[in-house]
Motif scaffolding. Structure first.
Motif, short mmCIF file in Angstrom:
data_model
loop_
_atom_site.label_atom_id
_atom_site.label_comp_id
_atom_site.label_asym_id
_atom_site.label_seq_id
_atom_site.Cartn_x
_atom_site.Cartn_y
_atom_site.Cartn_z
N GLU A 165 7.98 1.16 -0.18
CA GLU A 165 6.80 0.46 0.33
C GLU A 165 7.03 -0.04 1.75
O GLU A 165 8.17 -0.25 2.16
CB GLU A 165 6.45 -0.75 -0.57
CG GLU A 165 6.13 -0.37 -2.00
CD GLU A 165 5.88 -1.60 -2.86
OE1 GLU A 165 5.97 -2.73 -2.31
OE2 GLU A 165 5.63 -1.44 -4.06
N LYS A 166 5.94 -0.21 2.47
CA LYS A 166 6.01 -0.82 3.79
C LYS A 166 6.46 -2.28 3.64
O LYS A 166 6.29 -2.90 2.59
CB LYS A 166 4.65 -0.77 4.48
CG LYS A 166 4.18 0.64 4.80
CD LYS A 166 4.78 1.18 6.09
CE LYS A 166 4.08 0.60 7.31
NZ LYS A 166 4.60 1.18 8.56
N SER A 167 6.98 -2.82 4.69
CA SER A 167 7.49 -4.19 4.63
C SER A 167 6.37 -5.21 4.47
O SER A 167 5.19 -4.90 4.71
CB SER A 167 8.26 -4.51 5.92
OG SER A 167 7.37 -4.53 7.03
N LYS A 168 6.74 -6.41 4.05
CA LYS A 168 5.76 -7.48 3.87
C LYS A 168 5.08 -7.81 5.20
O LYS A 168 3.88 -8.12 5.24
CB LYS A 168 6.46 -8.72 3.32
CG LYS A 168 5.52 -9.87 3.02
CD LYS A 168 6.27 -11.05 2.41
CE LYS A 168 5.30 -12.20 2.13
NZ LYS A 168 6.02 -13.38 1.56
N MET A 185 2.34 2.44 0.40
CA MET A 185 3.43 3.29 -0.07
C MET A 185 3.73 4.39 0.94
O MET A 185 2.83 4.88 1.62
CB MET A 185 3.07 3.90 -1.43
CG MET A 185 2.85 2.87 -2.52
SD MET A 185 2.24 3.60 -4.08
CE MET A 185 0.55 3.98 -3.62
N PRO A 240 0.19 -2.87 -2.19
CA PRO A 240 1.27 -2.43 -1.29
C PRO A 240 0.94 -1.09 -0.63
O PRO A 240 0.25 -0.25 -1.20
CB PRO A 240 2.48 -2.29 -2.24
CG PRO A 240 2.14 -3.11 -3.43
CD PRO A 240 0.66 -3.07 -3.57
N LYS A 254 2.42 -5.28 5.84
CA LYS A 254 1.30 -5.53 4.94
C LYS A 254 0.43 -6.67 5.47
O LYS A 254 -0.80 -6.59 5.49
CB LYS A 254 1.81 -5.86 3.55
CG LYS A 254 0.73 -6.25 2.56
CD LYS A 254 1.33 -6.65 1.22
CE LYS A 254 0.28 -7.24 0.30
NZ LYS A 254 0.84 -7.69 -0.99
N ASP A 256 -4.48 -6.41 -0.77
CA ASP A 256 -3.36 -6.99 -1.51
C ASP A 256 -2.49 -5.92 -2.19
O ASP A 256 -1.50 -6.24 -2.83
CB ASP A 256 -3.89 -7.95 -2.59
CG ASP A 256 -4.56 -9.17 -1.97
OD1 ASP A 256 -4.12 -9.57 -0.88
OD2 ASP A 256 -5.50 -9.71 -2.57
N LYS A 273 -2.65 3.99 1.87
CA LYS A 273 -3.29 2.68 1.87
C LYS A 273 -4.47 2.67 0.90
O LYS A 273 -5.18 3.67 0.77
CB LYS A 273 -3.80 2.32 3.27
CG LYS A 273 -2.73 2.27 4.35
CD LYS A 273 -3.36 1.97 5.70
CE LYS A 273 -2.32 1.95 6.81
NZ LYS A 273 -2.94 1.67 8.13
#
Length: 686
Positions: A609-612, A593, A591, A615, A589, A578
């Motif tokens: 990447e983590k999902s939206k 990883m 992503p 996030k 903002d 993060k």
């Protein structure tokens, strides 16, 4: 092109004007206190405005004190920008010695001094006269001729260097002798004339004449040629015997100044100020009897400031005695850097001995010993800045560090998947890559070095890569070795590409000691600027939200250009990276990883990447934490107050803070009353 645009073209789009008139030191994009009034908070900075294509000053605390370089020059001198505009332009041209003519009717002194000189297109004329003064002079400037450019080219000096240092070719020089008798000297192809201009003083240089130097005007007591062209910070500064030497060194990418002559006493006040900006100050005088004698004398007088002396391998005869002759004889910039490296190696004899005992010998592994889990991290950043990696134990920081170092060992950029989702700038020039570890055992560091080589598909350690084991040294010796070895490797490899300090807290006694924490972060930031490299600081702390804990964490939060945190993911097989701080925009903002272990590859690999949704959840949770902290001592805040808190606490710009306020209103994190003030929203009260 109008005059204003010409001035911008000659002054790095106005940055040099700000540097000249600013009474305090500043760094672009970094906040400082506005010198135009009693500013209590550092809320002012210089930035490049892409719309107007010039540098401007922005005061976040008082919008009235914002403007471009012309406005600032007028304000600092107490002039009115509208009424005195042409006066401001003339002042800038004079003060910065710009070769830009103003319209005839605005340049009153010029019209008087040129009254008896017939117009001649290729020649521009400047004059300076004081009633009753023997320092009266007049010069007639002309365009450079081919033979004159050829003279300078022998020493590697081109037109760009001549223009940068305001060195002019002159057709005629008029003045009066010490007995008050007027005389005129003309230039010719056999005896060309040049002049070094410094405000109301000129030094005329006639390289092929019996009387080589003539003077006109009132020379300042603190005459220092090349001072205005120096950068804010640098590694080495040469003090030479003459102006031509300064030009030759500058043309070969070295910083240099000179005083009026080698026999002039160097003011200690100037040395003190230069030591704040440069790592080394080195005397580079002529190798004749006078130069050698004066270099020894100056070194002794300035011994308290550790001024060094470099003697060139020249015979000391008329055609072979100074740095200009050195380059004219065919020697190169690389050869001079080799002389510097050899000189520093003699100074750092003890450090070299320590390096040999600390550097990992991959072909001769140490005896097997019990492995100790160490704090590892991977900072990522830009040249001249710090970047921090933080996280807890067992999160995969060692492998993340190995992935970053892997990207610096080749000449071409590796795919992002190969470096765990990061884009690492390659190292085609073979600049130094330095990895200092303060916690791991020698055996574990050897194992990690093997993983780095495996990921890079290499079997041997590149010459420019140095992995150094510091755990056995005292904390005081660790910092000393880092500081001096960076200097050695910088000169040995022609620069430093990347530095990793794994375990920054182990350079001081306590990470919660405020004085020590400030000192170590300031020193590392200074080294990053001097060597124009990125220093990655690995900190073994679990962050609290978007904040780092402890005094050393607070200092890194303030000084680092970016911060990454590595944590275990909800899926225990993965680690998540993060962003806690980024240079532009907001870390929320960026992503998130993922990376995890792959048995087939025998290394950690990128997992996307983590999902939206994840996030957005992180973004909401972090903003709720910031809002709760903001309203801890106040139930209501105005829009401007809330905006300033977000900018300060999250290290973001004003436009990003405003965007987040709108987002938090939409998500019911914030609520607004009838008077327009803000308070905690529904999500913050649950």
């Amino acid at each position: 092109m109008n005059i204003k645009e010409e001035i911008l073209e000659h002054t790095n789009r106005g940055l040099e004007i700000f540097s000249f008139y600013m009474p305090i030191d500043f760094v672009p994009k970094r906040n400082f206190r506005n010198p135009l009034y009693e500013d209590r908070r550092a809320s002012c900075n210089i930035y490049f405005d892409t719309r107007s294509k010039c540098y401007r000053m922005k005061d976040f605390g008082n919008e009235m004190y914002s403007g471009d370089c012309f406005w600032f020059a007028a304000a600092i001198q107490g002039l009115d920008m509208q009424r005195d505009f042409m006066r401001v332009l003339k002042m800038i041209i004079n003060d910065l010695q710009l070769n830009i003519p103003l319209p005839y009717h605005d340049w009153s002194e010029k019209s008087k001094s040129n009254a008896n000189i017939p117009p001649k297109p290729p020649i521009s004329v400047n004059a300076s006269k004081q009633a009753g003064s023997k320092k009266w002079f007049r010069i007639a400037e002309q365009s450079y001729k081919d033979n004159e450019l050829g003279f300078w080219a022998r020493y590697g000096i081109g037109t760009k260097t001549l223009q940068r240092f305001q060195v002019k070719s002159i057709a005629r020089f008029e003045s009066v002798s010490n007995q008050g008798k007027a005389y005129t000297i003309h230039s010719s192809s056999e005896e060309p004339m040049f002049c070094y201009s410094m405000r109301n003083f000129v030094k005329v240089y006639r390289p092929f004449s019996k009387m080589r130097f003539l003077y006109g005007g009132e020379k300042a007591e603190d005459y220092v040629f090349g001072f205005e062209q120096l950068p804010n910070k640098g590694d080495i500064l040469f003090i030479t015997g003459g102006e031509k030497d300064v030009l030759s060194l500058s043309a070969h990418h070295f910083n240099a100044i000179c005083f009026n002559s080698e026999t002039a006493q160097i003011p200690e006040s100037i040395i003190e100020s230069l030591l704040l900006r440069f790592r080394h100050i080195i005397l580079l005088y002529d190798t004749d009897e006078t130069g050698l004698r004066e270099a020894e004398r100056q070194t002794e007088v300035l011994s308290a400031y550790k001024v060094l002396t470099l003697t060139l391998p020249l015979q000391g005869i008329k055609s072979e005695k100074d740095i200009s002759d050195y380059f004219a004889l065919g020697h190169t910039e690389k050869e001079l850097r080799g002389l510097l490296s050899a000189m520093l190696s003699q100074i750092y004899t003890q450090t070299i001995m320590m390096l040999r005992s600390c550097e990992i010998d991959y072909d001769n592994p140490p005896d097997a010993s019990m492995s100790v889990v160490a704090v590892n991290g991977v900072p990522l950043g830009t040249q001249g800045n710090l970047f921090c990696i933080t996280g807890g134990e067992g999160t995969g920081k060692s492998n993340y560090v190995a992935a970053i170092l892997t990207g610096t060992l080749g000449t071409e950029r590796l795919p992002a998947e190969r470096t765990l989702g990061l884009e690492i700038t390659p190292n085609p020039n073979g600049l130094a890559v330095l990895h200092y570890d303060t916690e791991q055992s020698e055996a574990q560091l050897h194992k990690n070095l093997g993983k780095t080589l495996q990921r890079a598909s290499l079997k041997t350690v590149p010459e420019f890569y140095h992995s150094l084991y510091l755990a056995s040294l005292s904390r005081k010796d660790r910092l000393k070795l880092i500081r001096e070895s960076m200097d050695l490797f910088h000169h040995k490899h022609g620069g430093i590409h990347l530095v990793v300090i794994d375990g920054i807290a182990d350079l001081i006694r306590s990470a919660n000691d405020e004085t020590e924490s400030i000192a170590i972060v300031d020193e590392l930031y200074r080294l990053a600027g001097i060597y124009n490299t990125c220093i990655i600081c690995v900190l073994h702390f679990v962050p609290n939200g978007i904040k780092l804990r402890g005094h050393i964490g607070s200092e890194l939060q303030r000084k680092a250009a970016g911060i990454l945190s590595i944590e275990k993911d909800d899926n225990p097989e993965y680690s998540v990276v993060k962003a806690l701080k980024v240079r532009d925009g907001s870390p929320l903002d960026v992503p998130m990883m993922l990376f995890g272990w792959d048995k087939a590859e025998d290394m950690h690999v990128y997992r996307g990447e983590k999902s939206k949704e994840d996030k957005e959840k992180r973004k909401t949770d972090e903003l709720i934490g910031v809002v709760k902290e903001a309203f801890r001592s106040s139930l209501k805040l105005s829009y401007q107050e809330l905006c300033e808190i977000l900018m300060r606490e999250m290290e973001i710009k004003e436009r990003t803070a405003k965007k987040y306020i709108a987002y938090m209103k939409e998500q019911r994190i914030l609520a607004q009353d009838t008077n327009g003030n803000y308070q905690k929203g529904e999500l913050c009260r649950t």
